[in-house]
Design a protein around this motif. Sequence first.
Motif, PDB file in Angstrom:
ATOM      1  N   LEU A  79      -5.127   8.232  30.397  1.00 40.63           N
ATOM      2  CA  LEU A  79      -4.039   9.439  30.864  1.00 40.63           C
ATOM      3  C   LEU A  79      -2.913   9.690  29.952  1.00 40.63           C
ATOM      4  CD1 LEU A  79      -3.059  11.157  33.473  1.00 40.63           C
ATOM      5  CD2 LEU A  79      -1.728   9.119  34.005  1.00 40.63           C
ATOM      6  N   LEU A  80      -2.694   8.534  29.143  1.00 42.09           N
ATOM      7  CA  LEU A  80      -1.439   8.790  28.383  1.00 42.09           C
ATOM      8  C   LEU A  80      -1.915   9.438  27.198  1.00 42.09           C
ATOM      9  CD1 LEU A  80       0.452   5.310  29.030  1.00 42.09           C
ATOM     10  CD2 LEU A  80       1.131   7.396  29.740  1.00 42.09           C
ATOM     11  N   THR A  82      -3.778  11.835  26.743  1.00 39.66           N
ATOM     12  CA  THR A  82      -3.760  13.283  27.067  1.00 39.66           C
ATOM     13  C   THR A  82      -2.725  14.025  27.464  1.00 39.66           C
ATOM     14  OG1 THR A  82      -5.041  13.027  29.205  1.00 39.66           O
ATOM     15  CG2 THR A  82      -6.312  13.269  27.255  1.00 39.66           C
ATOM     16  N   ALA A  83      -1.647  13.119  27.863  1.00 38.06           N
ATOM     17  CA  ALA A  83      -0.505  13.674  28.579  1.00 38.06           C
ATOM     18  C   ALA A  83       0.296  14.557  27.487  1.00 38.06           C
ATOM     19  CB  ALA A  83       0.487  12.493  28.919  1.00 38.06           C
ATOM     20  N   THR A  84       0.866  15.561  28.162  1.00 37.19           N
ATOM     21  CA  THR A  84       1.522  16.706  27.692  1.00 37.19           C
ATOM     22  C   THR A  84       2.728  17.004  28.527  1.00 37.19           C
ATOM     23  OG1 THR A  84       0.548  18.315  28.068  1.00 37.19           O
ATOM     24  CG2 THR A  84      -0.116  17.470  25.869  1.00 37.19           C
ATOM     25  N   PRO A  87       7.315  14.219  31.057  1.00 37.59           N
ATOM     26  CA  PRO A  87       6.571  12.840  31.340  1.00 37.59           C
ATOM     27  C   PRO A  87       6.674  12.421  32.859  1.00 37.59           C
ATOM     28  CG  PRO A  87       8.549  12.562  30.322  1.00 37.59           C
ATOM     29  CD  PRO A  87       8.407  14.083  30.332  1.00 37.59           C
ATOM     30  N   THR A  90       3.479  12.237  34.902  1.00 35.03           N
ATOM     31  CA  THR A  90       2.666  11.190  34.224  1.00 35.03           C
ATOM     32  C   THR A  90       3.227   9.973  34.645  1.00 35.03           C
ATOM     33  OG1 THR A  90       2.137  12.700  32.355  1.00 35.03           O
ATOM     34  CG2 THR A  90       1.606  10.403  32.133  1.00 35.03           C
ATOM     35  N   LEU A 143       5.720   8.334  25.260  1.00 36.65           N
ATOM     36  CA  LEU A 143       5.845   9.287  26.351  1.00 36.65           C
ATOM     37  C   LEU A 143       7.120   9.706  26.681  1.00 36.65           C
ATOM     38  CD1 LEU A 143       4.172  11.213  28.328  1.00 36.65           C
ATOM     39  CD2 LEU A 143       4.432   9.226  29.959  1.00 36.65           C
TER      40      LEU A 143
END
Length: 207
Positions: A79-80, A82-84, A87, A90, A143
């Motif tokens: 998950l992290l 691909t996180a954008t 935050p 997320t 993040l």
Amino acid sequence: MTSSRKFYRRPDARPDEILDAALALFLEDGIQRTRVADIAARAGISKGAIYLYFPSKDALVLALVRRRVTPVVQRIVDLLDTATGDPRPTLGAVLQIIIDGFLGEENQGVPKILLREAPISPEVVTIYRREMVERVMPLLTALVARGVAEGHIRPVDPVLTIQSVFGPVFLQMSLGNILGIGPPEGGLQALADNHMMILTAGLAPER
């Protein structure tokens, strides 16, 4: 003719049988007081058979962590990776993964062992840090730092923020597993939802 097939165990099933027996005994008696011979007796195999799969009791603990903790950690890492953007959603999703993966009634065994044994078993702390903390913490702090740099959240210390986000969850685990204090009314999910509502507002950019 009487067949012995019903007593046959597939070799590829034995590691899980051994780990199930070890988990039950570690929860009942603790890692230090559990002998390999006890695990063998609970699993219904010889002591020597255990060593074919696990060379030591530490190896059993590591295998238990990898069976239960590593898949959850991998979900968080994926998950992290691909996180954008902002935050905060997320962070909420990571918190949900932790609750679903570790805090359900059927999933609490290994976390209970980690919490109970950490003060007296340095090797347990080492395994936990290597398999979870050292994999996840750098990604979480990055993040938050990226969220600050992009203006999605107010200027905060990334490390302190992550400790503030996840600290209450692990405190509740400690209260339940060590002190026998149950979750608040509404359960852990209600606690997590309330926690993230406060954090989402608290991390909002300054106006």
